[in-house]
Motif scaffolding. Structure first.
Motif, PDB file in Angstrom:
ATOM      1  N   MET A 232       0.924  -1.243  -0.139  1.00  0.00           N
ATOM      2  CA  MET A 232       0.111  -0.068   0.030  1.00  0.00           C
ATOM      3  C   MET A 232       0.858   1.354  -0.011  1.00  0.00           C
ATOM      4  O   MET A 232       1.704   1.447   0.648  1.00  0.00           O
ATOM      5  CB  MET A 232      -1.041  -0.052   1.179  1.00  0.00           C
ATOM      6  CG  MET A 232      -1.869   1.342   1.465  1.00  0.00           C
ATOM      7  SD  MET A 232      -2.843   1.161   2.661  1.00  0.00           S
ATOM      8  CE  MET A 232      -1.813   1.586   4.002  1.00  0.00           C
ATOM      9  N   LEU A 233       0.715   2.233  -1.100  1.00  0.00           N
ATOM     10  CA  LEU A 233       1.512   3.186  -1.097  1.00  0.00           C
ATOM     11  C   LEU A 233       0.753   4.415  -0.493  1.00  0.00           C
ATOM     12  O   LEU A 233       1.498   5.556  -0.146  1.00  0.00           O
ATOM     13  CB  LEU A 233       1.971   3.371  -2.482  1.00  0.00           C
ATOM     14  CG  LEU A 233       2.916   2.437  -3.392  1.00  0.00           C
ATOM     15  CD1 LEU A 233       3.103   2.805  -4.566  1.00  0.00           C
ATOM     16  CD2 LEU A 233       3.989   2.067  -2.310  1.00  0.00           C
ATOM     17  N   ARG A 234      -0.688   4.418  -0.907  1.00  0.00           N
ATOM     18  CA  ARG A 234      -1.452   5.739  -0.459  1.00  0.00           C
ATOM     19  C   ARG A 234      -2.907   5.192  -0.026  1.00  0.00           C
ATOM     20  O   ARG A 234      -3.457   4.194  -0.762  1.00  0.00           O
ATOM     21  CB  ARG A 234      -1.459   6.702  -1.552  1.00  0.00           C
ATOM     22  CG  ARG A 234      -2.342   7.736  -1.319  1.00  0.00           C
ATOM     23  CD  ARG A 234      -2.360   8.613  -2.648  1.00  0.00           C
ATOM     24  NE  ARG A 234      -3.069   9.936  -2.382  1.00  0.00           N
ATOM     25  CZ  ARG A 234      -2.418  10.965  -2.282  1.00  0.00           C
ATOM     26  NH1 ARG A 234      -1.267  11.194  -2.211  1.00  0.00           N
ATOM     27  NH2 ARG A 234      -3.355  12.117  -2.188  1.00  0.00           N
ATOM     28  N   LEU A 235      -3.692   5.604   0.989  1.00  0.00           N
ATOM     29  CA  LEU A 235      -4.872   5.225   1.218  1.00  0.00           C
ATOM     30  C   LEU A 235      -5.489   6.733   1.394  1.00  0.00           C
ATOM     31  O   LEU A 235      -5.062   7.670   2.267  1.00  0.00           O
ATOM     32  CB  LEU A 235      -4.992   4.637   2.415  1.00  0.00           C
ATOM     33  CG  LEU A 235      -6.192   4.333   2.960  1.00  0.00           C
ATOM     34  CD1 LEU A 235      -6.444   2.970   3.713  1.00  0.00           C
ATOM     35  CD2 LEU A 235      -6.997   5.154   4.179  1.00  0.00           C
ATOM     36  N   GLU A 236      -6.931   6.967   0.876  1.00  0.00           N
ATOM     37  CA  GLU A 236      -7.715   8.041   1.036  1.00  0.00           C
ATOM     38  C   GLU A 236      -8.902   7.833   1.465  1.00  0.00           C
ATOM     39  O   GLU A 236      -9.512   6.779   1.158  1.00  0.00           O
ATOM     40  CB  GLU A 236      -7.709   8.933  -0.288  1.00  0.00           C
ATOM     41  CG  GLU A 236      -6.417   9.350  -0.819  1.00  0.00           C
ATOM     42  CD  GLU A 236      -6.476  10.297  -2.004  1.00  0.00           C
ATOM     43  OE1 GLU A 236      -7.945  10.620  -2.416  1.00  0.00           O
ATOM     44  OE2 GLU A 236      -5.593  10.748  -2.586  1.00  0.00           O
ATOM     45  N   SER A 240     -13.552  12.477   4.488  1.00  0.00           N
ATOM     46  CA  SER A 240     -13.251  12.906   5.834  1.00  0.00           C
ATOM     47  C   SER A 240     -11.711  13.883   5.957  1.00  0.00           C
ATOM     48  O   SER A 240     -11.522  14.186   6.979  1.00  0.00           O
ATOM     49  CB  SER A 240     -12.983  11.547   6.748  1.00  0.00           C
ATOM     50  OG  SER A 240     -11.977  10.879   6.270  1.00  0.00           O
ATOM     51  N   GLY A 241     -10.940  13.649   4.968  1.00  0.00           N
ATOM     52  CA  GLY A 241      -9.776  14.294   4.948  1.00  0.00           C
ATOM     53  C   GLY A 241      -8.605  13.365   5.227  1.00  0.00           C
ATOM     54  O   GLY A 241      -7.517  13.847   5.431  1.00  0.00           O
ATOM     55  N   LEU A 242      -9.112  12.078   5.594  1.00  0.00           N
ATOM     56  CA  LEU A 242      -7.933  11.318   6.010  1.00  0.00           C
ATOM     57  C   LEU A 242      -6.901  10.891   4.693  1.00  0.00           C
ATOM     58  O   LEU A 242      -7.568  10.574   3.615  1.00  0.00           O
ATOM     59  CB  LEU A 242      -8.547   9.841   6.532  1.00  0.00           C
ATOM     60  CG  LEU A 242      -7.593   8.769   6.960  1.00  0.00           C
ATOM     61  CD1 LEU A 242      -6.992   9.114   8.151  1.00  0.00           C
ATOM     62  CD2 LEU A 242      -8.606   7.402   7.493  1.00  0.00           C
ATOM     63  N   LEU A 243      -5.898  10.859   5.063  1.00  0.00           N
ATOM     64  CA  LEU A 243      -4.779  10.284   4.039  1.00  0.00           C
ATOM     65  C   LEU A 243      -3.548   9.766   4.722  1.00  0.00           C
ATOM     66  O   LEU A 243      -3.190  10.139   5.770  1.00  0.00           O
ATOM     67  CB  LEU A 243      -4.230  11.550   2.945  1.00  0.00           C
ATOM     68  CG  LEU A 243      -2.999  11.357   2.391  1.00  0.00           C
ATOM     69  CD1 LEU A 243      -3.346  10.428   1.235  1.00  0.00           C
ATOM     70  CD2 LEU A 243      -2.515  12.897   1.812  1.00  0.00           C
ATOM     71  N   VAL A 244      -3.320   8.390   4.234  1.00  0.00           N
ATOM     72  CA  VAL A 244      -2.069   7.629   4.560  1.00  0.00           C
ATOM     73  C   VAL A 244      -1.220   7.534   3.596  1.00  0.00           C
ATOM     74  O   VAL A 244      -1.545   6.874   2.611  1.00  0.00           O
ATOM     75  CB  VAL A 244      -2.624   6.229   5.419  1.00  0.00           C
ATOM     76  CG1 VAL A 244      -1.315   5.626   5.958  1.00  0.00           C
ATOM     77  CG2 VAL A 244      -3.736   6.500   6.324  1.00  0.00           C
ATOM     78  N   MET A 245       0.032   7.971   3.737  1.00  0.00           N
ATOM     79  CA  MET A 245       1.010   8.019   2.785  1.00  0.00           C
ATOM     80  C   MET A 245       2.325   6.794   3.178  1.00  0.00           C
ATOM     81  O   MET A 245       2.647   6.991   4.327  1.00  0.00           O
ATOM     82  CB  MET A 245       1.608   9.230   2.457  1.00  0.00           C
ATOM     83  CG  MET A 245       0.453   9.971   1.481  1.00  0.00           C
ATOM     84  SD  MET A 245       0.326   9.594  -0.105  1.00  0.00           S
ATOM     85  CE  MET A 245       2.085   9.733  -0.942  1.00  0.00           C
ATOM     86  N   ARG A 246       2.821   5.915   2.455  1.00  0.00           N
ATOM     87  CA  ARG A 246       4.076   5.235   2.725  1.00  0.00           C
ATOM     88  C   ARG A 246       5.138   6.127   2.461  1.00  0.00           C
ATOM     89  O   ARG A 246       5.122   6.991   1.473  1.00  0.00           O
ATOM     90  CB  ARG A 246       4.170   3.858   1.951  1.00  0.00           C
ATOM     91  CG  ARG A 246       5.345   3.198   2.266  1.00  0.00           C
ATOM     92  CD  ARG A 246       5.577   2.018   1.193  1.00  0.00           C
ATOM     93  NE  ARG A 246       4.422   0.877   1.590  1.00  0.00           N
ATOM     94  CZ  ARG A 246       4.768   0.046   2.265  1.00  0.00           C
ATOM     95  NH1 ARG A 246       5.984  -0.227   2.835  1.00  0.00           N
ATOM     96  NH2 ARG A 246       3.595  -0.704   2.458  1.00  0.00           N
ATOM     97  N   GLU A 247       6.107   6.230   3.294  1.00  0.00           N
ATOM     98  CA  GLU A 247       7.355   7.004   2.976  1.00  0.00           C
ATOM     99  C   GLU A 247       8.028   6.620   1.746  1.00  0.00           C
ATOM    100  O   GLU A 247       8.172   5.294   1.615  1.00  0.00           O
ATOM    101  CB  GLU A 247       8.284   6.657   4.286  1.00  0.00           C
ATOM    102  CG  GLU A 247       9.403   7.476   4.207  1.00  0.00           C
ATOM    103  CD  GLU A 247      10.178   7.348   5.405  1.00  0.00           C
ATOM    104  OE1 GLU A 247      10.904   8.543   5.866  1.00  0.00           O
ATOM    105  OE2 GLU A 247      10.771   6.383   5.658  1.00  0.00           O
ATOM    106  N   GLU A 248       8.368   7.465   1.108  1.00  0.00           N
ATOM    107  CA  GLU A 248       8.855   7.197  -0.259  1.00  0.00           C
ATOM    108  C   GLU A 248      10.388   7.038  -0.220  1.00  0.00           C
ATOM    109  O   GLU A 248      10.987   7.890   0.353  1.00  0.00           O
ATOM    110  CB  GLU A 248       8.481   8.529  -1.349  1.00  0.00           C
ATOM    111  CG  GLU A 248       8.943   8.318  -2.694  1.00  0.00           C
ATOM    112  CD  GLU A 248       8.312   9.251  -3.598  1.00  0.00           C
ATOM    113  OE1 GLU A 248       8.850   9.184  -4.778  1.00  0.00           O
ATOM    114  OE2 GLU A 248       7.457  10.195  -3.297  1.00  0.00           O
ATOM    115  N   PRO A 249      10.792   6.064  -0.900  1.00  0.00           N
ATOM    116  CA  PRO A 249      12.317   5.809  -0.940  1.00  0.00           C
ATOM    117  C   PRO A 249      13.064   7.154  -1.682  1.00  0.00           C
ATOM    118  O   PRO A 249      12.566   7.774  -2.572  1.00  0.00           O
ATOM    119  CB  PRO A 249      12.539   4.526  -1.536  1.00  0.00           C
ATOM    120  CG  PRO A 249      11.512   4.555  -2.361  1.00  0.00           C
ATOM    121  CD  PRO A 249      10.437   5.039  -1.786  1.00  0.00           C
TER     122      PRO A 249
END
Length: 262
Positions: A232-236, A240-249
């Motif tokens: 998972m790279l990104r979840l929106e 609700s304005g919720l955003l989860v991002m994987r740290e990019e290398p």
């Protein structure tokens, strides 16, 4: 509990994510997929309306015939005295290495010097959900979904990543997934997960084709992007304005040519 649908469980997850963000920020798996999940680590950043509010790191390791995944989520929250303190949630998930059946789930929450514990012990047709703190403990037995199911626990997004890893390459169109949501009261339900297409992005300085998914019920939807291995790279959750991002290398460093000597 078993009768509750996604219209209650997913909003519970979103409600927890939104309320906790309020303070200021300070089908069996084949052997190849099992090996790919044998050891890895990752880091997610959680945003509330583009404002970073939490950090989550996880480590997955294979021990004998089990996969052991530990996720640690942290954010700053106001305590009873009005000052900000670190809220830390450590979750440990133990799965069978081949079929990813749940073997044990334990969560420890540390806040203001107090620790509370919650856990899930699976059975054949029912499972035990328990919680303990300095005041005592309680437990409840609820029906267990047949086959593999995913745990959704407020503030822990690693289990979304684990779910999409297991779905990677196994969904054409859409399918139903079973979920155990650990809100104030544990409940089981079903959600629909569908593959909506692909998007080309730049990731770590390199081009990457991602898969775009939707997870939904009648009232709530998540949009998720995964890499070719299912990470998972990104979840929106746009509403609700919720955003989860994987740290990019970091992009690969370019070597500076060494001047030739004459």
């Amino acid at each position: 509990c078993y009768a509750h649908g996604m219209r209650t469980t997913l909003p519970l997850l979103l409600l927890a994510a939104t309320l906790l963000a309020a303070p200021r920020p300070a089908a069996a798996m084949d052997a190849d997929t099992t090996i790919a999940l044998a050891f890895e680590r990752g880091h997610f950043i959680v945003f509330d309306h583009d404002r970073p509010v939490a950090s989550e790191r996880y480590v997955c390791d294979r021990v004998a015939d089990s996969l052991q995944i530990t996720a640690v989520a942290e954010r700053r929250m106001r305590g009873a005295d009005g000052t900000e303190k670190t809220y830390r949630k450590t979750a440990g998930l133990v799965l069978g290495a081949r079929e990813h059946e749940l073997r044990r789930y334990t969560v420890n929450v540390l806040f203001e010097g107090r620790t509370s514990v919650r856990g899930v012990i699976p059975g054949d047709t029912t499972m035990t959900v328990y919680s303990e703190d300095e005041k005592g403990g309680v437990s409840d037995r609820i029906p267990q979904p047949p086959g593999r199911f995913t745990i959704l626990d407020p503030m822990v997004f690693t289990w979304f990543d684990q779910m999409f890893r297991t779905l990677n390459g196994r969904v054409i169109g859409s399918r139903t997934v079973s979920i155990l949501t650990l809100g104030q009261q544990a409940s089981t339900s079903e959600a629909t997960v569908s593959v909506d297409g692909t998007d080309r992005i730049t990731w770590g300085g390199k081009p990457l084709v991602t898969t775009r998914w939707t997870m939904r019920d009648d009232n709530v939807r998540f949009i998720v992007w995964t890499d070719p291995d299912g990470h998972m790279l990104r979840l929106e959750q746009p509403e609700s304005g919720l955003l989860v991002m994987r740290e990019e290398p970091a992009p690969p460093r370019r070597r500076t040519p060494t001047p030739k000597r004459r």
